[in-house]
Write an enzyme that holds these catalytic residues in place. Structure first.
Site, PDB file in Angstrom:
ATOM      1  N   LYS A 104      36.469   8.395  15.114  1.00  0.00           N
ATOM      2  CA  LYS A 104      36.001   8.653  13.752  1.00  0.00           C
ATOM      3  C   LYS A 104      34.752   9.535  13.788  1.00  0.00           C
ATOM      4  O   LYS A 104      33.731   9.145  14.347  1.00  0.00           O
ATOM      5  CB  LYS A 104      35.644   7.340  13.045  1.00  0.00           C
ATOM      6  CG  LYS A 104      35.296   7.565  11.572  1.00  0.00           C
ATOM      7  CD  LYS A 104      34.649   6.359  10.931  1.00  0.00           C
ATOM      8  CE  LYS A 104      33.152   6.328  11.100  1.00  0.00           C
ATOM      9  NZ  LYS A 104      32.437   7.447  10.470  1.00  0.00           N
TER      10      LYS A 104
ATOM     11  N   GLY B  94      25.061   6.991  17.943  1.00  0.00           N
ATOM     12  CA  GLY B  94      24.461   6.989  16.608  1.00  0.00           C
ATOM     13  C   GLY B  94      23.106   6.318  16.652  1.00  0.00           C
ATOM     14  O   GLY B  94      22.454   6.278  17.706  1.00  0.00           O
ATOM     15  N   SER B  95      22.705   5.799  15.514  1.00  0.00           N
ATOM     16  CA  SER B  95      21.357   5.243  15.410  1.00  0.00           C
ATOM     17  C   SER B  95      21.254   3.902  16.134  1.00  0.00           C
ATOM     18  O   SER B  95      22.241   3.181  16.296  1.00  0.00           O
ATOM     19  CB  SER B  95      21.011   5.058  13.939  1.00  0.00           C
ATOM     20  OG  SER B  95      21.936   4.158  13.352  1.00  0.00           O
ATOM     21  N   THR B  96      20.030   3.572  16.539  1.00  0.00           N
ATOM     22  CA  THR B  96      19.799   2.288  17.199  1.00  0.00           C
ATOM     23  C   THR B  96      20.115   1.145  16.247  1.00  0.00           C
ATOM     24  O   THR B  96      20.647   0.110  16.660  1.00  0.00           O
ATOM     25  CB  THR B  96      18.348   2.232  17.722  1.00  0.00           C
ATOM     26  OG1 THR B  96      18.219   3.249  18.735  1.00  0.00           O
ATOM     27  CG2 THR B  96      18.012   0.890  18.334  1.00  0.00           C
TER      28      THR B  96
ATOM     29  N   GLY C  55      23.771   0.712  16.259  1.00  0.00           N
ATOM     30  CA  GLY C  55      24.111   0.257  17.618  1.00  0.00           C
ATOM     31  C   GLY C  55      23.895  -1.244  17.768  1.00  0.00           C
ATOM     32  O   GLY C  55      24.702  -1.937  18.385  1.00  0.00           O
TER      33      GLY C  55
ATOM     34  N   GLU D  67      25.270   4.975  22.849  1.00  0.00           N
ATOM     35  CA  GLU D  67      24.265   6.012  23.076  1.00  0.00           C
ATOM     36  C   GLU D  67      23.469   6.113  21.790  1.00  0.00           C
ATOM     37  O   GLU D  67      23.989   6.547  20.768  1.00  0.00           O
ATOM     38  CB  GLU D  67      24.969   7.326  23.458  1.00  0.00           C
ATOM     39  CG  GLU D  67      24.064   8.269  24.197  1.00  0.00           C
ATOM     40  CD  GLU D  67      23.444   9.283  23.270  1.00  0.00           C
ATOM     41  OE1 GLU D  67      22.318   9.001  22.772  1.00  0.00           O
ATOM     42  OE2 GLU D  67      24.059  10.317  23.029  1.00  0.00           O
TER      43      GLU D  67
ATOM     44  N   CYS E  77      19.216  13.251  19.659  1.00  0.00           N
ATOM     45  CA  CYS E  77      18.689  11.954  20.110  1.00  0.00           C
ATOM     46  C   CYS E  77      17.764  12.122  21.306  1.00  0.00           C
ATOM     47  O   CYS E  77      16.857  11.330  21.510  1.00  0.00           O
ATOM     48  CB  CYS E  77      19.823  10.983  20.406  1.00  0.00           C
ATOM     49  SG  CYS E  77      21.143  11.743  21.333  1.00  0.00           S
TER      50      CYS E  77
ATOM     51  N   GLU F 261      11.808   7.227  15.681  1.00  0.00           N
ATOM     52  CA  GLU F 261      12.643   8.428  15.736  1.00  0.00           C
ATOM     53  C   GLU F 261      12.764   9.017  14.328  1.00  0.00           C
ATOM     54  O   GLU F 261      13.192   8.341  13.396  1.00  0.00           O
ATOM     55  CB  GLU F 261      14.032   8.073  16.270  1.00  0.00           C
ATOM     56  CG  GLU F 261      14.895   9.296  16.471  1.00  0.00           C
ATOM     57  CD  GLU F 261      16.268   8.971  17.025  1.00  0.00           C
ATOM     58  OE1 GLU F 261      16.894   8.014  16.543  1.00  0.00           O
ATOM     59  OE2 GLU F 261      16.720   9.691  17.934  1.00  0.00           O
TER      60      GLU F 261
HETATM   61  P1  ADP Z   1      22.586   8.085  11.381  1.00  0.00           P
HETATM   62  O1  ADP Z   1      21.681   6.956  11.049  1.00  0.00           O
HETATM   63  O2  ADP Z   1      21.997   9.038  12.331  1.00  0.00           O
HETATM   64  O3  ADP Z   1      23.245   8.686  10.181  1.00  0.00           O
HETATM   65  P2  ADP Z   1      24.568   6.235  12.053  1.00  0.00           P
HETATM   66  O4  ADP Z   1      24.298   5.405  13.239  1.00  0.00           O
HETATM   67  O5  ADP Z   1      24.414   5.647  10.710  1.00  0.00           O
HETATM   68  O6  ADP Z   1      23.751   7.541  12.236  1.00  0.00           O
HETATM   69  O7  ADP Z   1      26.034   6.840  12.127  1.00  0.00           O
HETATM   70  C1  ADP Z   1      26.694   7.174  13.326  1.00  0.00           C
HETATM   71  C2  ADP Z   1      28.161   6.860  13.145  1.00  0.00           C
HETATM   72  O8  ADP Z   1      28.326   5.450  12.974  1.00  0.00           O
HETATM   73  C3  ADP Z   1      28.810   7.490  11.915  1.00  0.00           C
HETATM   74  O9  ADP Z   1      30.114   7.904  12.275  1.00  0.00           O
HETATM   75  C4  ADP Z   1      28.848   6.341  10.919  1.00  0.00           C
HETATM   76  O10 ADP Z   1      29.878   6.464   9.973  1.00  0.00           O
HETATM   77  C5  ADP Z   1      29.108   5.165  11.833  1.00  0.00           C
HETATM   78  N1  ADP Z   1      28.689   3.852  11.320  1.00  0.00           N
HETATM   79  C6  ADP Z   1      27.729   3.579  10.400  1.00  0.00           C
HETATM   80  N2  ADP Z   1      27.621   2.235  10.204  1.00  0.00           N
HETATM   81  C7  ADP Z   1      28.538   1.644  11.029  1.00  0.00           C
HETATM   82  C8  ADP Z   1      28.901   0.280  11.324  1.00  0.00           C
HETATM   83  N3  ADP Z   1      28.318  -0.744  10.724  1.00  0.00           N
HETATM   84  N4  ADP Z   1      29.863   0.065  12.246  1.00  0.00           N
HETATM   85  C9  ADP Z   1      30.452   1.103  12.886  1.00  0.00           C
HETATM   86  N5  ADP Z   1      30.158   2.384  12.659  1.00  0.00           N
HETATM   87  C10 ADP Z   1      29.212   2.679  11.758  1.00  0.00           C
END
Ligand code: ADP
Length: 489
Positions: free
Chosen positions: A193, A245-247, A250, A267, A301, A398
């Site tokens: 995705k 993606g974001s911590t 994560g 990551e 990142c 960050e």
């Molecule tokens: P940012 O904060 O940099 O926008 P995110 O960590 O929110 O990055 O997003 C990274 C990816 O994780 C995107 O593809 C987003 O749709 C997806 N995402 C966001 N929330 C969730 C979740 N609860 N579970 C799984 N994937 C998620």
């Protein structure tokens, strides 16, 4: 989209006719369905969302919003394809991956333009970095497909099964390549995705995968936001989660996976120290600072977002940095002269702006280049903060934007202790004339990647990943294979 006839209006009334990369070769559909089981299929609930161009705020296309039932369908397609794909002769599997790499190269101009349109990054970067590196990842892992037993001598190697992969918006195509290529080489099938603000190159990649003739269901590409990602994470038919993606997200994912049999790699964020010693080649170091924090608008990142300069050269370095910042061109991502493109989304721009305020409220001295920025779209001038200390939020958190926090140091030990005083540990950089200092430093900076006299250099052969809150596991190189295999004695 700007064309040569279009005038770009700037905030101070100035007008400019950009010379953008031609987009004649770019084919974007009005609407994208989900890529499941080798076909483009409509989402069960019939819902779609807009993807917009952050440089113009115009809608580029509409993209399917996958619900739980669509995720289920994609995972089932991947499960169905798994026995055939994992048992296929490895050299044959490799051929499919090579084919993806070659088609990506053939269509590289189109991919580069779409990446810049959908995500806001300068065409120079998508053309010279993102797309070639994405192809290089497919080439690299294609080569491993039939050599896995040599990668892990004496071990019995088996794929994990279905890999669920969730990727961010800062390097959409490249992150898809980082995840799909090793998964396929090891014999796994994939449900991936892209992020909700940058789905288009992933949908283009679906076309490439179809053209490469991969068996149906080996790669499934579904679009949606956090809920769709969560449905992938929680699906019982998934054997491995790879997330970038974001911590904060994560953490949610790690909690959801705790106690399950699923493998995972995460990551996450970073706040890298870029350390300039007095004996460094100063002009090169200044270029390294610029590349470290302003590359991809700082949506990186591993960005060098904390600068540490040795006190004796600090004034000189900061003055040179300010002068260099004044030469950076912020604007149309499709213009080859642009250095800094658009901020990826309105939401991210709001986050960055809130940090600019926090930094000033905390007593930091903010300097921004005086460049013009277009009236429409999401923009942030390159920004530095001086007069900040370790406890300031702009130093610790960050920001994911073109914002650099600068501190000074006197001794080597002070540099190390400041550099390591962070919850993150993804990357670092060191600039010095002394090889011995480089070796000592790379051992002492607690980060997955430490660059010496360069920054933000990537290569498929090199593992990438973090310590502490920057994540779990490695991608790239041999380590990247390990993450998609069961290794038995
Ligand atoms: P940012 O904060 O940099 O926008 P995110 O960590 O929110 O990055 O997003 C990274 C990816 O994780 C995107 O593809 C987003 O749709 C997806 N995402 C966001 N929330 C969730 C979740 N609860 N579970 C799984 N994937 C998620």
């Amino acid at each position: 989209m700007a064309t040569p006839e279009n005038k770009l209006a700037f905030d101070d009334g100035w007008q400019y006719s950009p010379a953008p990369e031609s987009t004649d070769h770019v084919r974007i559909k009005k609407k994208y369905d989900l890529f499941i089981g080798g076909d483009f299929v409509k989402p069960e609930k019939g819902r779609y969302f807009d993807t917009i161009n952050p440089a113009t705020e115009e809608v580029i296309s509409r993209v399917a919003l996958a619900a739980d039932a669509d995720v289920d369908k994609a995972v089932k397609a991947a499960r169905k394809a798994y026995p055939g794909w994992s048992r296929m002769k490895a050299a044959e599997r490799g051929k499919y991956i090579y084919r993806i790499a070659r088609i990506l190269q053939e269509r590289s101009r189109e991919f580069a333009a779409i990446e810049s349109l959908d995500g806001g990054k300068p065409i120079r970067e998508s053309r010279d970095v993102d797309v070639p590196l994405a192809a290089a990842h497919f080439f690299y892992y294609a080569g491993w497909a039939d050599k896995l037993e040599y990668a892990f001598p004496g071990r019995n190697v088996k794929p994990l099964g279905v890999a669920g992969q969730i990727i961010p918006w800062n390097f959409p195509l490249l992150m898809a390549a980082w995840k799909i290529a090793p998964a396929l080489a090891c014999g796994n099938t994939v449900v991936i995705k892209p992020a909700e603000t940058t789905p288009l190159t992933a949908m283009k990649l679906a076309e490439v995968i179809a053209d490469a003739g991969l068996p149906p269901g080996v790669v499934n590409i579904i679009t949606g936001a956090g809920e769709t990602g969560a449905a992938i994470v929680n699906h019982p038919g998934v054997d491995k989660i790879a997330f970038t993606g974001s911590t904060s997200v994560g953490r949610i994912i790690q909690k959801a996976l705790a106690g399950t049999r699923k493998h995972y790699t995460l990551e996450l964020g970073g706040k890298a120290a870029n350390i300039i010693f007095a004996d460094a080649a100063i002009d090169q170091a200044v270029e390294g600072i610029v590349n470290g924090i302003f590359f991809n608008q700082g949506h990186v990142c591993c960005a060098g977002s904390r600068l540490f300069v040795q006190e004796s050269v600090a004034d000189r370095v900061i003055q040179k940095l300010k002068d260099r910042m004044e030469t950076l061109i912020v604007g149309d991502p499709l213009d080859k002269n642009t250095d800094i493109g658009a901020i990826n989304s309105q939401e991210q721009l709001a986050t960055i702006r809130s940090y600019l305020k926090v930094g000033q409220d905390e007593g930091g001295e903010m300097f921004q280049s005086s460049c013009r920025i277009p009236k429409k779209g999401y923009w942030c001038r390159p920004t530095i903060f001086t007069g900040v200390s370790q406890s300031n939020r702009v130093v610790q958190e960050e920001i994911f934007g073109p914002v650099l926090a600068i501190q000074t140091f006197r001794t080597y030990n002070e540099a190390i202790s400041k550099a390591n005083n962070t919850p993150y540990g993804l990357s670092g950089g060191i600039w010095t004339d002394k090889g011995s200092k480089i070796f000592k430093m790379t051992q002492s900076v607690r980060a997955g990647v430490v660059w010496a006299n360069t920054f933000n250099k990537f290569d498929p052969t090199s593992p990438f990943g973090g310590y502490k809150e920057s994540g779990v596991g490695r991608e790239g190189g041999l380590h990247g294979l390990d993450a998609y295999l069961k290794l038995e004695a």
